[in-house]
Design a protein around this motif. Structure first.
Motif, PDB file in Angstrom:
ATOM      1  N   GLY A  15       0.687  -1.151   0.037  1.00 43.70           N
ATOM      2  CA  GLY A  15      -0.177   0.128   0.041  1.00 43.70           C
ATOM      3  C   GLY A  15       0.865   1.244  -0.075  1.00 43.70           C
ATOM      4  N   GLY A  16       1.985   0.972  -0.346  1.00 47.65           N
ATOM      5  CA  GLY A  16       3.198   2.288  -0.420  1.00 47.65           C
ATOM      6  C   GLY A  16       3.120   3.217  -1.443  1.00 47.65           C
ATOM      7  N   SER A  18       0.126   5.129  -1.974  1.00 51.22           N
ATOM      8  CA  SER A  18      -0.943   5.887  -1.736  1.00 51.22           C
ATOM      9  C   SER A  18      -1.114   5.934  -0.121  1.00 51.22           C
ATOM     10  CB  SER A  18      -2.248   5.504  -2.354  1.00 51.22           C
ATOM     11  OG  SER A  18      -3.244   6.192  -1.928  1.00 51.22           O
ATOM     12  N   GLY A  19      -1.665   7.295   0.350  1.00 53.16           N
ATOM     13  CA  GLY A  19      -2.019   7.514   1.588  1.00 53.16           C
ATOM     14  C   GLY A  19      -1.062   7.236   2.631  1.00 53.16           C
ATOM     15  N   ALA A  39       2.189  -2.736  -4.435  1.00 53.26           N
ATOM     16  CA  ALA A  39       0.563  -2.430  -4.790  1.00 53.26           C
ATOM     17  C   ALA A  39       0.221  -3.141  -6.142  1.00 53.26           C
ATOM     18  CB  ALA A  39       0.243  -0.903  -4.401  1.00 53.26           C
ATOM     19  N   ARG A  40      -0.966  -2.576  -6.420  1.00 57.08           N
ATOM     20  CA  ARG A  40      -1.259  -3.338  -7.644  1.00 57.08           C
ATOM     21  C   ARG A  40      -1.278  -2.336  -8.930  1.00 57.08           C
ATOM     22  NH1 ARG A  40      -7.461  -4.243  -5.888  1.00 57.08           N
ATOM     23  NH2 ARG A  40      -6.765  -2.262  -5.195  1.00 57.08           N
ATOM     24  N   LYS A  44       0.633   4.179 -10.517  1.00 58.35           N
ATOM     25  CA  LYS A  44       0.774   4.790  -9.227  1.00 58.35           C
ATOM     26  C   LYS A  44       1.877   4.561  -8.467  1.00 58.35           C
ATOM     27  CE  LYS A  44      -2.841   4.118  -6.515  1.00 58.35           C
ATOM     28  NZ  LYS A  44      -4.380   3.342  -6.100  1.00 58.35           N
ATOM     29  N   LEU A  68       1.446  -6.468  -7.391  1.00 59.14           N
ATOM     30  CA  LEU A  68       0.788  -7.477  -7.057  1.00 59.14           C
ATOM     31  C   LEU A  68      -0.542  -7.287  -6.303  1.00 59.14           C
ATOM     32  CD1 LEU A  68       1.665  -8.196  -3.970  1.00 59.14           C
ATOM     33  CD2 LEU A  68       3.574  -9.294  -4.695  1.00 59.14           C
ATOM     34  N   GLY A  71      -4.097 -10.060  -2.148  1.00 52.87           N
ATOM     35  CA  GLY A  71      -5.236 -11.145  -1.810  1.00 52.87           C
ATOM     36  C   GLY A  71      -5.122 -12.432  -2.674  1.00 52.87           C
ATOM     37  N   SER A 147      -6.690  -0.489  12.467  1.00 52.19           N
ATOM     38  CA  SER A 147      -7.651   0.567  12.429  1.00 52.19           C
ATOM     39  C   SER A 147      -8.270   0.953  13.597  1.00 52.19           C
ATOM     40  CB  SER A 147      -8.645   0.318  11.434  1.00 52.19           C
ATOM     41  OG  SER A 147      -9.828   1.339  11.647  1.00 52.19           O
ATOM     42  N   TYR A 160     -15.679  -4.452   7.470  1.00 56.52           N
ATOM     43  CA  TYR A 160     -14.181  -3.856   7.600  1.00 56.52           C
ATOM     44  C   TYR A 160     -13.907  -4.155   9.003  1.00 56.52           C
ATOM     45  CZ  TYR A 160     -10.812  -0.149   7.595  1.00 56.52           C
ATOM     46  OH  TYR A 160      -9.516   0.292   7.667  1.00 56.52           O
ATOM     47  N   ALA A 191      -7.277   6.277  13.267  1.00 56.02           N
ATOM     48  CA  ALA A 191      -8.766   6.609  13.248  1.00 56.02           C
ATOM     49  C   ALA A 191      -8.942   7.363  11.645  1.00 56.02           C
ATOM     50  CB  ALA A 191      -9.213   7.718  14.396  1.00 56.02           C
ATOM     51  N   ASP A 192     -10.001   8.128  11.485  1.00 52.53           N
ATOM     52  CA  ASP A 192     -10.229   8.664  10.214  1.00 52.53           C
ATOM     53  C   ASP A 192      -8.911   9.521   9.850  1.00 52.53           C
ATOM     54  OD1 ASP A 192     -12.432   7.730   9.740  1.00 52.53           O
ATOM     55  OD2 ASP A 192     -13.542   9.562   9.580  1.00 52.53           O
ATOM     56  N   PRO A 196      -6.997   8.854  -0.145  1.00 42.70           N
ATOM     57  CA  PRO A 196      -7.865   8.387  -1.256  1.00 42.70           C
ATOM     58  C   PRO A 196      -9.183   7.610  -0.887  1.00 42.70           C
ATOM     59  CG  PRO A 196      -5.755   8.690  -1.887  1.00 42.70           C
ATOM     60  CD  PRO A 196      -5.646   8.684  -0.792  1.00 42.70           C
TER      61      PRO A 196
HETATM   62  N1  LIG Z   1      -7.738   6.330   5.794  1.00 40.36           N
HETATM   63  C1  LIG Z   1      -8.301   5.965   6.928  1.00 40.36           C
HETATM   64  O1  LIG Z   1      -9.088   6.860   7.591  1.00 40.36           O
HETATM   65  C2  LIG Z   1      -7.769   4.652   7.590  1.00 40.36           C
HETATM   66  C3  LIG Z   1      -8.153   4.549   8.873  1.00 40.36           C
HETATM   67  C4  LIG Z   1      -7.796   3.373   9.590  1.00 40.36           C
HETATM   68  C5  LIG Z   1      -6.922   2.433   8.981  1.00 40.36           C
HETATM   69  N2  LIG Z   1      -6.731   2.686   7.555  1.00 40.36           N
HETATM   70  C6  LIG Z   1      -6.156   1.826   6.879  1.00 40.36           C
HETATM   71  O2  LIG Z   1      -4.810   2.356   6.392  1.00 40.36           O
HETATM   72  C7  LIG Z   1      -4.444   1.380   5.492  1.00 40.36           C
HETATM   73  C8  LIG Z   1      -4.107   2.327   4.068  1.00 40.36           C
HETATM   74  O3  LIG Z   1      -5.202   2.907   3.958  1.00 40.36           O
HETATM   75  P1  LIG Z   1      -5.014   4.483   3.049  1.00 40.36           P
HETATM   76  O4  LIG Z   1      -6.093   5.342   3.818  1.00 40.36           O
HETATM   77  O5  LIG Z   1      -3.779   4.945   3.163  1.00 40.36           O
HETATM   78  O6  LIG Z   1      -5.492   4.107   1.711  1.00 40.36           O
HETATM   79  P2  LIG Z   1      -5.265   4.316   0.249  1.00 40.36           P
HETATM   80  O7  LIG Z   1      -4.743   5.728   0.170  1.00 40.36           O
HETATM   81  O8  LIG Z   1      -6.531   4.219  -0.600  1.00 40.36           O
HETATM   82  O9  LIG Z   1      -4.152   3.235  -0.198  1.00 40.36           O
HETATM   83  C9  LIG Z   1      -4.306   2.035  -0.059  1.00 40.36           C
HETATM   84  C10 LIG Z   1      -3.164   1.386  -0.878  1.00 40.36           C
HETATM   85  O10 LIG Z   1      -3.419  -0.165  -0.747  1.00 40.36           O
HETATM   86  C11 LIG Z   1      -3.057  -0.713  -1.865  1.00 40.36           C
HETATM   87  N3  LIG Z   1      -3.869  -1.841  -2.190  1.00 40.36           N
HETATM   88  C12 LIG Z   1      -5.408  -1.820  -2.025  1.00 40.36           C
HETATM   89  N4  LIG Z   1      -5.640  -3.092  -2.215  1.00 40.36           N
HETATM   90  C13 LIG Z   1      -4.790  -3.777  -2.841  1.00 40.36           C
HETATM   91  C14 LIG Z   1      -4.578  -5.232  -2.915  1.00 40.36           C
HETATM   92  N5  LIG Z   1      -5.530  -5.936  -3.037  1.00 40.36           N
HETATM   93  N6  LIG Z   1      -3.167  -5.679  -3.287  1.00 40.36           N
HETATM   94  C15 LIG Z   1      -2.097  -4.758  -3.297  1.00 40.36           C
HETATM   95  N7  LIG Z   1      -2.201  -3.567  -2.870  1.00 40.36           N
HETATM   96  C16 LIG Z   1      -3.573  -2.937  -2.625  1.00 40.36           C
HETATM   97  C17 LIG Z   1      -3.511   0.402  -2.839  1.00 40.36           C
HETATM   98  O11 LIG Z   1      -2.918   0.710  -4.274  1.00 40.36           O
HETATM   99  P3  LIG Z   1      -3.718  -0.263  -5.563  1.00 40.36           P
HETATM  100  O12 LIG Z   1      -5.064   0.218  -5.397  1.00 40.36           O
HETATM  101  O13 LIG Z   1      -2.879   0.065  -6.544  1.00 40.36           O
HETATM  102  O14 LIG Z   1      -3.504  -1.737  -5.273  1.00 40.36           O
HETATM  103  C18 LIG Z   1      -2.789   1.740  -2.101  1.00 40.36           C
HETATM  104  O15 LIG Z   1      -1.432   2.074  -2.423  1.00 40.36           O
HETATM  105  C19 LIG Z   1      -5.532   0.509   4.923  1.00 40.36           C
HETATM  106  O16 LIG Z   1      -5.293  -0.930   5.681  1.00 40.36           O
HETATM  107  C20 LIG Z   1      -6.782   1.070   5.659  1.00 40.36           C
HETATM  108  O17 LIG Z   1      -7.723  -0.196   6.171  1.00 40.36           O
HETATM  109  C21 LIG Z   1      -7.051   3.816   6.814  1.00 40.36           C
END
Ligand SMILES: NC(=O)c1ccc[n+]([C@@H]2O[C@H](COP(=O)([O-])OP(=O)(O)OC[C@H]3O[C@@H](n4cnc5c(N)ncnc54)[C@H](OP(=O)(O)O)[C@@H]3O)[C@@H](O)[C@H]2O)c1
Length: 275
Positions: A15-16, A18-19, A39-40, A44, A68, A71, A147, A160, A191-192, A196
């Motif tokens: 997940g590196g 994004s976000g 990531a996939r 990006k 990759l 899942g 989370s 979730y 938390a929140d 993206p």
């Molecule tokens: N944002 C929040 O409010 C929040 C709060 C608590 C916890 N979290 C957790 O923090 C983590 C990061 O979330 P984020 O908010 O930073 O989200 P994000 O910006 O959407 O980033 C998600 C990342 O995961 C990758 N990803 C998603 N599905 C994947 C898959 N099947 N295989 C490989 N890579 C995958 C995405 O890249 P690709 O789509 O290109 O694969 C992207 O790099 C997540 O585990 C999320 O549940 C987020």
């Protein structure tokens, strides 16, 4: 883990691109680590890697990426060990890849539920399973991103929340098994956070969820990454970014009935207004 241990360490960050994962990658590059983004989406990944190049403080630092689907166990089990040969074995693994899912329980079908569990929980398990032998050899560090919904089950998150509770349980059970090999394990429970994923989550947010989430506030991914690095330096198992989030965690532990009471009150209020 000391600050100097980040210098020259190989950090694998799912997940590196994004976000939160990207913010953690930035922080680790700035501390001198070599970073592999997983990531996939290739575009990006390439874009994120190019941005990280600009943050290096040493020309010898390496930035690379691997596309990759976490899942897909077959992909993990073949592509990750192959990448280890070219990039070098991991000293740090951050499992940040994950997906959101918010809806009323009866609107979430079998495929949706299975998809969330497969990506968030089984993906975290799979990446760790594929890399743990290298982490043991290197006396490494594993961070699993859960989370606040990994310690408090909230309205609208019947898919979730179990995936994120599962990550806490997985990490808790893994910790004593790898400790004798010098491997440390932490769980990050943000938390929140303004990413993206949250934007996507908010697009169809249920009114009850919007009202409940509004009570905890919003963090920036850079703040979450900073708290993660601090937590790793203290080798904390649970890393809970944000003041209100910490309070929620403490209240949930000490008086579990209280968050339920507050949540039920908010839900009742929103539903009465809507009817
Ligand atoms: N944002 C929040 O409010 C929040 C709060 C608590 C916890 N979290 C957790 O923090 C983590 C990061 O979330 P984020 O908010 O930073 O989200 P994000 O910006 O959407 O980033 C998600 C990342 O995961 C990758 N990803 C998603 N599905 C994947 C898959 N099947 N295989 C490989 N890579 C995958 C995405 O890249 P690709 O789509 O290109 O694969 C992207 O790099 C997540 O585990 C999320 O549940 C987020």
């Amino acid at each position: 883990m000391k600050k100097r241990d980040f210098i020259g360490a190989n950090a694998y960050i799912t997940g590196g691109s994004s976000g939160i994962g990207f913010a953690v990658a930035c922080a680790m590059v700035e501390l001198g680590s070599n970073v592999l983004l997983v990531a996939r989406d290739e575009q990006k990944l390439a874009r994120a890697a190019a941005l990280l190049e600009g943050r290096k403080n040493d020309n010898g630092q390496r930035i690379d990426w691997l596309s990759l689907d976490i899942g897909d166990w077959q992909q993990l089990n073949s592509l990750l060990p192959e990448k280890v040969k070219s990039f070098g074995p991991p000293d740090i693994l951050v499992n940040s890849a994950g997906m959101a899912c918010t809806h009323y329980f009866e609107k979430i079908d079998y495929q949706d539920f299975a998809g969330v569990i497969n990506t968030n929980l089984m993906g975290t398990w799979g990446v760790t399973r594929a890399l743990v032998k290298y982490l043991k050899e290197r006396r490494g560090y594993i961070v699993n991103v859960s989370s606040s919904l990994g310690f408090i089950g909230s309205f609208g998150y019947t898919a979730y929340a179990p995936s994120k509770f599962g990550i806490v349980g997985f990490s808790e059970a893994l910790r004593p098994e790898v400790k004798p090999f010098g491997v440390r394990v932490s769980v990050l429970c943000p938390a929140d956070t303004d990413t993206p994923q949250l934007v996507e989550d908010r697009r169809n947010m249920l009114p009850e969820v919007r009202a409940i989430n509004g009570t905890v506030g919003l963090m920036q991914p850079e703040e979450v990454a900073k708290d993660l690095i601090k937590g790793m330096m203290k080798e904390r198992f649970m890393i809970i970014p944000g003041f209100m989030n910490k309070i929620t965690y403490l209240v949930k532990r000490l008086a579990p009935w209280l968050p339920n009471l507050v949540m039920d009150g908010i839900v009742k209020n929103v539903q009465q207004k809507g009817s």
